[in-house]
Write an enzyme that holds these catalytic residues in place. Structure first.
Site, PDB file in Angstrom:
ATOM      1  N   GLN A  31       0.723  -1.205  -0.192  1.00  0.00           N
ATOM      2  CA  GLN A  31      -0.078  -0.096   0.128  1.00  0.00           C
ATOM      3  C   GLN A  31       0.829   1.390  -0.174  1.00  0.00           C
ATOM      4  OE1 GLN A  31      -2.819   0.664   3.384  1.00  0.00           O
ATOM      5  NE2 GLN A  31      -4.393   0.437   1.930  1.00  0.00           N
ATOM      6  N   GLU A  41      11.178  30.733 -17.122  1.00  0.00           N
ATOM      7  CA  GLU A  41      10.116  31.384 -17.759  1.00  0.00           C
ATOM      8  C   GLU A  41       9.186  31.943 -16.891  1.00  0.00           C
ATOM      9  OE1 GLU A  41       8.360  30.232 -21.417  1.00  0.00           O
ATOM     10  OE2 GLU A  41      10.724  29.223 -22.131  1.00  0.00           O
TER      11      GLU A  41
HETATM   12  N1  CAA Z   1       0.704  39.265 -19.435  1.00  0.00           N
HETATM   13  C1  CAA Z   1       0.827  40.544 -19.851  1.00  0.00           C
HETATM   14  N2  CAA Z   1       1.017  41.736 -19.507  1.00  0.00           N
HETATM   15  C2  CAA Z   1       1.886  41.605 -18.290  1.00  0.00           C
HETATM   16  C3  CAA Z   1       1.866  40.440 -17.818  1.00  0.00           C
HETATM   17  C4  CAA Z   1       1.468  39.433 -18.313  1.00  0.00           C
HETATM   18  N3  CAA Z   1       1.693  38.244 -17.489  1.00  0.00           N
HETATM   19  N4  CAA Z   1       2.511  40.851 -16.701  1.00  0.00           N
HETATM   20  C5  CAA Z   1       2.553  42.135 -16.493  1.00  0.00           C
HETATM   21  N5  CAA Z   1       2.216  42.637 -17.750  1.00  0.00           N
HETATM   22  C6  CAA Z   1       2.190  44.296 -18.134  1.00  0.00           C
HETATM   23  C7  CAA Z   1       1.291  44.832 -17.116  1.00  0.00           C
HETATM   24  O1  CAA Z   1      -0.113  44.794 -17.595  1.00  0.00           O
HETATM   25  C8  CAA Z   1       1.875  46.471 -17.401  1.00  0.00           C
HETATM   26  O2  CAA Z   1       1.417  47.013 -18.307  1.00  0.00           O
HETATM   27  P1  CAA Z   1       0.597  48.324 -18.563  1.00  0.00           P
HETATM   28  O3  CAA Z   1       1.325  49.298 -17.802  1.00  0.00           O
HETATM   29  O4  CAA Z   1       0.518  48.533 -19.852  1.00  0.00           O
HETATM   30  O5  CAA Z   1      -0.691  48.014 -17.805  1.00  0.00           O
HETATM   31  C9  CAA Z   1       3.118  45.877 -17.408  1.00  0.00           C
HETATM   32  O6  CAA Z   1       3.514  44.759 -17.860  1.00  0.00           O
HETATM   33  C10 CAA Z   1       4.022  46.251 -16.233  1.00  0.00           C
HETATM   34  O7  CAA Z   1       3.515  45.255 -15.321  1.00  0.00           O
HETATM   35  P2  CAA Z   1       3.600  45.332 -13.628  1.00  0.00           P
HETATM   36  O8  CAA Z   1       3.369  46.599 -13.044  1.00  0.00           O
HETATM   37  O9  CAA Z   1       2.797  44.229 -12.984  1.00  0.00           O
HETATM   38  O10 CAA Z   1       5.265  44.993 -13.350  1.00  0.00           O
HETATM   39  P3  CAA Z   1       5.959  44.590 -12.217  1.00  0.00           P
HETATM   40  O11 CAA Z   1       7.289  44.692 -12.542  1.00  0.00           O
HETATM   41  O12 CAA Z   1       5.338  44.603 -10.984  1.00  0.00           O
HETATM   42  O13 CAA Z   1       5.702  42.781 -12.225  1.00  0.00           O
HETATM   43  C11 CAA Z   1       6.383  40.469 -13.461  1.00  0.00           C
HETATM   44  C12 CAA Z   1       5.865  42.049 -13.487  1.00  0.00           C
HETATM   45  C13 CAA Z   1       5.081  39.883 -13.541  1.00  0.00           C
HETATM   46  C14 CAA Z   1       6.813  40.381 -12.068  1.00  0.00           C
HETATM   47  C15 CAA Z   1       7.126  40.407 -14.566  1.00  0.00           C
HETATM   48  O14 CAA Z   1       8.416  41.298 -14.387  1.00  0.00           O
HETATM   49  C16 CAA Z   1       7.677  38.823 -14.895  1.00  0.00           C
HETATM   50  O15 CAA Z   1       6.713  38.154 -15.410  1.00  0.00           O
HETATM   51  N6  CAA Z   1       8.728  38.686 -14.390  1.00  0.00           N
HETATM   52  C17 CAA Z   1       9.358  37.219 -14.684  1.00  0.00           C
HETATM   53  C18 CAA Z   1      10.331  37.264 -15.749  1.00  0.00           C
HETATM   54  C19 CAA Z   1      10.173  36.128 -16.457  1.00  0.00           C
HETATM   55  O16 CAA Z   1       9.524  35.220 -16.631  1.00  0.00           O
HETATM   56  N7  CAA Z   1      11.407  35.613 -16.811  1.00  0.00           N
HETATM   57  C20 CAA Z   1      11.860  34.515 -17.713  1.00  0.00           C
HETATM   58  C21 CAA Z   1      13.082  34.763 -18.409  1.00  0.00           C
HETATM   59  S1  CAA Z   1      12.998  34.201 -20.080  1.00  0.00           S
HETATM   60  C22 CAA Z   1      13.490  32.562 -19.950  1.00  0.00           C
HETATM   61  O17 CAA Z   1      13.632  31.833 -18.972  1.00  0.00           O
HETATM   62  C23 CAA Z   1      13.874  32.112 -20.980  1.00  0.00           C
HETATM   63  C24 CAA Z   1      14.615  30.785 -21.419  1.00  0.00           C
HETATM   64  O18 CAA Z   1      15.531  30.702 -22.089  1.00  0.00           O
HETATM   65  C25 CAA Z   1      13.881  29.645 -21.044  1.00  0.00           C
END
Ligand code: CAA
Length: 380
Positions: A279, A363
Site C-alpha cells: 500500500q 520562464e
Molecule cells: N501578461 C501581459 N502583460 C503583463 C503581464 C502578463 N503576464 N505581466 C505584466 N504585464 C504588463 C502589465 O499589464 C503592465 O502593463 P501596463 O502598464 O501597460 O498595464 C506591465 O506589464 C508592467 O506590469 P507590472 O506593473 O505588473 O510590473 P511588475 O514589475 O510589478 O511585475 C512581473 C512584472 C509579472 C513580475 C514580470 O516582471 C515577470 O513576469 N517577471 C518574470 C520574468 C520571467 O518570466 N523571466 C523569464 C526569463 S525568460 C526565460 O527563462 C527564457 C529561457 O531561455 C527559457
C-alpha cells in the site's frame, strides 16, 4: 464540454511518441552525460513541423493549435526534457512574437526558416541583475542613423550557443521605465554580438544555456520588432504562451516518472511479492497519477483559452506552477520507489529529478507565477 482529443490530436500524439521513442530516447543518456546539443534531432523535429507548430503555413509553420503543441511537447519531454525546452523556446518564445508583431519582410527573412526548423531561435530577456524583476533592463540600444548600437549582457539564454536568431530586449528610453524597452531581432553574425561560456548545469544538460554579450552590437533599424517601447509588452505576452510550453515539458517529466514507477514496482520483489502490492507504493502511484492528470487538465485549460483568443495569463501561470511542482514531486517519488536504483544513472529517474527542477525556475519562477495569479484575482 468535451475532454476528448480529435483525430488530428491523436495523430500528433502518435507521431511525437514514435519520434521520441525511436529517434530521441536511444541517445538521451549519452547527451545528458556529455552535455551535448541534439543538432540532428532538432533538424528532424523541423522536418516534422514541430519547430513552428502554431505558425501559419504562410510563414513556413504547421498551422496547428496550442493543444497540439502541448501534446507534442509532453511526448518529446517524456523522453528528453532537453529536447523539449529547445523546441519550446523556438516555438513559443521566438516564432510566436515574430508572427504576431513582425513585418512581412521580417517574417519572410527570419520567421520562415525558424518555423521550418532550418534556423534556431533564442529569447533574451534575463540579465545578471534583471531576472524575476524583468523591468530592470540594463542593456541599452541607441539609435545612430539607420542602425541601433546595443550594449549589455544577457543571461541564462536557452539555445544560446546554437541559435542563429535572437530576440533581444533592450532599453531605448530609460526615462520611460519598462515602457522604454524595445525588442530587436539580432543575428548571431552581427558585429559586436558575442556568445558567452556555456553553463555547466544540474539538468537539461542536452540543451545549451549561456550568456550573450552585446559590445557595440550593430542592429539595423528595420530589425525592431513591433515598435520602440513595445518590448516589455511583447516579452510578457510571449511568456504567457511560453509558460504553457514549459508546463507541458514538466508534464512530460511527471508522466515519465509515473510510468517508470509503475513499471519498476511491478518488477521489483520485496517480502516475497512485487512491491506494487504494498500500500505504501500504491499510495505514491495514486498521488503521482492524480497530480499528473490535474496538471494535464490545467494545461489544456490554458491552451484552449489561448486558442479561443481569451485571456489566459492566469491559467498559464496556474498550469506552470502546478505542473512544475508535480514534475519535481513525481521525480522524487519515482526515486523513492526505485530505492537505491533510483539514485544511479542506469534507471533514468535521477535525470528526471535534475531536469524537473528548472521548470520551477525558468520562464518565471513559481513565486512569479503566484504573483501573476494573485494580481489577476485582485484586479478591479
Ligand atoms: N501578461 C501581459 N502583460 C503583463 C503581464 C502578463 N503576464 N505581466 C505584466 N504585464 C504588463 C502589465 O499589464 C503592465 O502593463 P501596463 O502598464 O501597460 O498595464 C506591465 O506589464 C508592467 O506590469 P507590472 O506593473 O505588473 O510590473 P511588475 O514589475 O510589478 O511585475 C512581473 C512584472 C509579472 C513580475 C514580470 O516582471 C515577470 O513576469 N517577471 C518574470 C520574468 C520571467 O518570466 N523571466 C523569464 C526569463 S525568460 C526565460 O527563462 C527564457 C529561457 O531561455 C527559457
Amino acid at each position: 464540454m468535451k475532454f476528448e482529443l480529435t483525430e488530428e490530436h491523436k495523430y500528433i500524439k502518435d507521431t511525437a511518441k514514435d519520434f521520441a521513442e525511436n529517434e530521441i530516447a536511444p541517445s538521451a543518456v549519452e547527451r545528458d552525460i556529455k552535455a551535448e546539443f541534439p543538432t540532428e534531432i532538432v533538424k528532424k523535429l523541423g522536418e516534422l513541423g514541430f519547430m513552428g507548430m502554431m505558425v501559419s503555413p504562410d510563414w513556413g509553420g504547421a498551422g496547428m493549435d496550442t493543444v497540439s503543441y502541448v501534446i507534442a511537447m509532453e511526448e518529446i519531454s517524456k523522453v528528453d526534457a532537453s529536447v523539449g525546452v529547445i523546441m519550446s523556446v523556438n516555438n513559443s518564445l521566438v516564432c510566436y512574437g515574430m508572427e504576431k508583431w513582425g513585418t512581412d519582410t521580417q517574417k519572410e527573412k527570419y520567421l520562415k526558416p525558424l518555423a521550418m526548423g532550418q534556423k534556431l531561435g533564442a529569447f533574451c530577456l534575463s540579465e545578471p541583475e534583471a531576472g524575476s524583476d524583468a523591468t530592470q533592463q540594463r542593456t541599452e540600444a541607441v539609435l545612430k542613423g539607420d542602425h541601433y548600437i546595443l550594449n549589455g549582457m544577457k543571461n541564462w539564454i536557452t539555445n544560446g550557443t546554437s541559435a542563429d536568431y535572437y530576440l533581444i530586449q533592450a532599453m531605448t528610453d530609460k526615462s520611460k521605465g519598462y515602457k522604454g524597452i524595445t525588442t530587436f531581432i539580432v543575428e548571431k553574425n552581427f558585429e559586436g554580438f558575442e556568445v558567452g561560456k556555456k553553463e555547466d548545469k544540474l539538468g537539461i544538460r542536452g540543451s545549451d544555456t549561456c550568456s550573450i554579450g552585446l559590445n557595440n552590437c550593430i542592429v539595423p533599424k528595420e530589425n525592431v520588432l513591433g515598435e520602440e517601447g513595445l518590448g516589455f509588452k511583447i516579452a510578457m505576452e510571449t511568456l504567457n504562451g511560453g509558460r504553457i510550453g514549459i508546463a507541458s515539458q514538466a508534464l512530460g517529466i511527471a508522466q515519465a516518472s509515473l510510468e517508470a514507477s509503475v513499471r519498476y514496482s511491478k518488477e521489483r520483489k520485496a517480502f516475497n511479492s512485487p512491491i506494487s502490492n504494498l500500500q505504501a507504493i500504491q499510495f505514491k502511484l495514486a498521488d503521482m497519477a492524480m497530480n499528473t492528470e490535474a496538471s494535464r487538465l490545467l494545461i489544456f485549460n490554458a491552451a484552449l483559452k489561448k486558442d479561443a483568443k481569451l485571456p489566459f495569463a492566469k491559467e498559464a501561470a496556474e498550469a506552470k506552477l502546478f505542473a512544475s511542482k508535480t514534475a519535481v514531486n513525481n521525480a522524487l517519488e519515482a526515486i523513492q520507489v526505485h530505492g537505491g536504483y533510483g539514485y544511479v544513472r542506469e534507471y533514468l529517474v535521477e535525470r528526471f529529478l535534475r531536469d524537473a527542477k528548472i521548470t520551477e525556475i525558468y520562464e518565471g519562477t513559481s513565486e512569479i507565477q503566484k504573483i501573476v495569479i494573485a494580481r489577476d484575482l485582485l484586479k478591479d
